[in-house]
Design a protein around this motif. Structure first.
Motif, PDB file in Angstrom:
ATOM      1  N   ASN A  40      46.204  45.742  29.954  1.00 47.62           N
ATOM      2  CA  ASN A  40      45.379  46.925  29.686  1.00 47.62           C
ATOM      3  C   ASN A  40      46.030  48.193  30.220  1.00 47.62           C
ATOM      4  N   ASP A  57      49.041  49.014  28.135  1.00 44.39           N
ATOM      5  CA  ASP A  57      48.602  49.503  26.831  1.00 44.39           C
ATOM      6  C   ASP A  57      48.187  50.973  26.939  1.00 44.39           C
ATOM      7  N   ASN A  58      47.402  51.288  27.976  1.00 46.28           N
ATOM      8  CA  ASN A  58      47.013  52.689  28.180  1.00 46.28           C
ATOM      9  C   ASN A  58      48.243  53.558  28.384  1.00 46.28           C
ATOM     10  N   GLY A  87      38.854  48.792  28.374  1.00 45.74           N
ATOM     11  CA  GLY A  87      39.986  48.220  29.102  1.00 45.74           C
ATOM     12  C   GLY A  87      39.876  48.358  30.612  1.00 45.74           C
TER      13      GLY A  87
HETATM   14 MG   LIG Z   1      42.799  50.966  27.308  1.00 43.43          MG
END
Ligand SMILES: [Mg+2]
Ligand SMILES: Nc1ncnc2c1ncn2[C@@H]1O[C@H](COP(=O)(O)OP(=O)(O)OP(=O)(O)O)[C@@H](O)[C@H]1O
Length: 342
Positions: free
Chosen positions: A235, A238-239, A302
């Motif tokens: 997560n 991904d961010n 997330g």
């Molecule tokens: Mg995210």
């Protein structure tokens, strides 16, 4: 006026009430005897006087109970706005206070639930609509069912299944089902694998990022449930990749904590970062930075899930001050999580 409001016990109130009525009755009887009134006249007079005294003294003793009955009925209909006015300090007053507190809490819970349902439906609608449009086009012959068209449909289906996975995690959080399987995870291979997976995702979105993994010492291990923490790191990466500039650098760093009681992992990118005011809010469900959808295409789950997973390990996750000297001191893209030793 409520003369008995200051008394703290309902029993004492009743006692005072009985005592005062009896005294009034006796005094009146005695007076009317002295005035030679006929007993048939004395009796109703005394009863009336005692009732009047009761009426004054008992004021407000039971009205909160009636209000609570009314409010409880309203709450059953979904109306939480009714408040109980109780000025007494006895058990009834305390009950009214507890009732009001409960009503306020229920109101908040009810709002969270409504928001959640609204958010979930909204988030589900987008991929479903995309999938439907694509399939309709194929059925109508507008689009050929070639691999490219099917890939678009697959993409939407993947978004849907990710979302459903996230929602399942959230419902597990709410149900309080805790199942972590802690082992010693060697961080160097673990973080490299996570970065490789994130790089695949970033490339699929047309981004060539530079990834840096620093684990000190190289054989550092963390006490963690590998699957859960993999999801957390995924997560964060991904961010980071969504918010990075196109050729930005994403750094992942792991070392022992300063207090030597666990391991810390930091992820940071070279994007605009998170504003100081949003540092806590981004960990809430369905929260996108800046209040609304910031165009990064996320759902806002997330970090909420990441916080839950880290806290299951007894650790912490937060936005820390950005170590980059040249950035806006109010924004930061650095997120640190700590995992304590077992
Ligand atoms: Mg995210
Ligand atoms: N590295 C980052 N740089 C800038 N903003 C970030 C970064 N990481 C998170 N944010 C902000 O925090 C918000 C919440 O992040 P979170 O991961 O919870 O949700 P999301 O990425 O929007 O959606 P999801 O992860 O569920 O697909 C993001 O919408 C974004 O505004």
């Amino acid at each position: 006026m409520r003369p008995l409001d200051q008394l703290r016990s309902f029993k004492v109130k009743l006692g005072v009430l009985v005592a005062v009525s009896v005294i009034v009755a006796v005094v009146l009887t005695w007076l009317s005897l002295a005035a030679n009134l006929h007993p048939l006249l004395t009796l109703p007079l005394v009863v009336l006087a005692a009732l009047a005294v009761t009426q004054v003294l008992a004021r407000g003793m039971t009205s909160p109970l009636r209000q609570m009955t009314r409010a409880a009925r309203a709450m059953a209909r979904g109306d939480y706005s009714q408040r109980i006015e109780a000025s007494s300090r006895d058990e009834v007053g305390q009950l009214a206070e507890a009732f009001t507190r409960m009503a306020t809490e229920l109101q908040v819970t009810d709002k969270v639930r409504r928001d959640l349902v609204a958010n979930v439906s909204h988030e589900l609608r987008t991929p479903v609509a995309g999938l439907r449009a694509q399939l309709e086009n194929i059925v109508d012959g507008v689009t050929d069912p070639d691999p490219a068209a099917l890939e678009v449909a697959l993409g939407e289906t993947e978004r849907l299944s990710d979302l459903v996975d996230d929602l399942l995690d959230l419902s597990r959080i709410d149900a309080g089902v805790i199942d972590i399987d802690v082992e010693q995870v060697a961080l160097t291979p673990f973080l490299h694998e996570a970065v490789d997976a994130a790089d695949l995702g970033a490339r699929a979105r047309g981004r060539e990022l530079r990834w840096v993994v620093e684990v000190d010492p190289a054989d550092l291990t963390a006490a963690a449930d590998a699957a859960r923490i993999r999801q957390v790191i995924a997560n964060l990466l991904d961010n980071a990749s969504r918010h990075s500039p196109p050729d930005g650098r994403v750094r992942v760093r792991a070392e022992r904590t300063a207090a030597d009681d666990g391991v810390l992992i930091e992820v940071r990118d070279e994007g605009p970062g998170i504003a100081r005011a949003d540092r806590e809010r981004v960990f809430e469900r369905f929260q996108h930075g800046g209040g609304t959808d910031d165009g990064s295409g996320g759902t806002g789950l997330g970090l909420a899930i990441a916080r839950w997973a880290v806290e299951l390990h007894g650790g912490r996750i937060q936005v820390i001050d950005d170590p980059r000297p040249h950035t806006d001191p109010d924004r930061s893209s650095a997120i640190r999580l700590t995992l304590p030793d077992r």
